[in-house]
Design an enzyme around this catalytic site. Structure first.
Site: not given
Length: 264
Positions: A176-178
């Site tokens: 996940a890129k957050v």
């Protein structure tokens, strides 16, 4: 989520994704300060640095430039994206299929999901389709997990970022890129919400070397598996130096001060 430590886009359990999907998402304005970087070759050259585990680009850039770098760069092909001229509720057009990504030679695929948008349901269904097709090819799936929409007041609030990582885990993303939620404690909670799934921090707008590296240090110490960064690398006069420093912070878990000192 599947184990991906043996994937080309992971090194020693960590990832440093060099993103260059900005030409579509933001337009040429991101290259105004570094006009030479309008030529994708310059960023592909930067991506050959040992610290970089993959370069994230859209289909047209992959088609045109990746064949010359396939021996030196791992390809993360972004499957959706929308121009900054779109003024509606957050959404993202599917611009490439998993089949075609595999044909080009992608090592992984990426997909943006705007949870909280009025288009959330359709985006989840689109993610399911690309996720299950990617599994047929054994390709890891990176979710740009960006809560965004008319009902969302603060897209970097700690509870929102923790929700973003959990959503990615629940629907099957491998990374996940957050966005950074503002503190090490908040980032730690977001990483815990992700279970065993890897979480990488979005690089965001260009800041000073020290401020940028300090934030990366905080994220890594909180449990993040690395970074997905564009402007904070290729907008710099010397991208090699900042990548040298990021290599120290991400893979060696050095402090920002130590990393800067080591790369002087």
């Amino acid at each position: 989520m599947i184990p991906i430590d043996d994937s080309p886009i992971v090194r020693d359990g960590k990832s440093l994704i060099l993103a260059m999907d900005h030409g579509l998402e933001h337009g040429p304005v991101d290259f105004d300060e570094v006009p030479e970087k309008l030529d994708p070759v310059t960023v592909f050259e930067t991506a050959t640095h040992d610290a970089v585990t993959s370069i994230a680009v859209q289909k047209g850039i992959a088609e045109g430039y990746y064949p010359s770098y396939e021996d030196d760069v791992n390809l993360l092909l972004k499957l959706n994206g929308t121009s900054n001229m779109w003024m509606g509720e957050p959404d993202s057009a599917i611009n490439c299929s998993v089949d075609y990504a595999a044909e080009i030679g992608a090592d992984a695929v990426g997909f943006t999901v705007y949870s909280g948008s009025n288009h959330e349901v359709e985006m989840y269904e689109e993610f399911r389709e690309i996720h299950e097709k990617a599994r047929e090819y054994g390709l890891p799936v990176v979710m740009w997990s960006y809560p965004r929409g008319q009902g969302l007041k603060n897209d970097t609030k700690p509870s929102t970022i923790s929700y973003a990582t959990r959503i990615a885990l629940e629907v099957g993303a491998d990374i996940a890129k957050v966005k950074y939620p503002g503190s090490s404690d908040a980032m730690e909670h977001a990483c815990k919400a992700a279970g065993d799934m890897k979480v990488v921090m979005s690089g965001g707008s260009k800041t000073s070397d020290y401020d940028f590296l300090s934030t990366v240090e905080s994220a890594v110490n909180a449990g993040a598996s690395g970074l997905a960064v564009g402007r904070n690398v290729w907008q710099r006069e010397n991208p090699t130096r900042i990548l040298d420093a990021l290599e120290e912070v991400i893979y060696e878990e050095a402090t920002a001060d130590a990393a800067l000192e080591a790369t002087e």
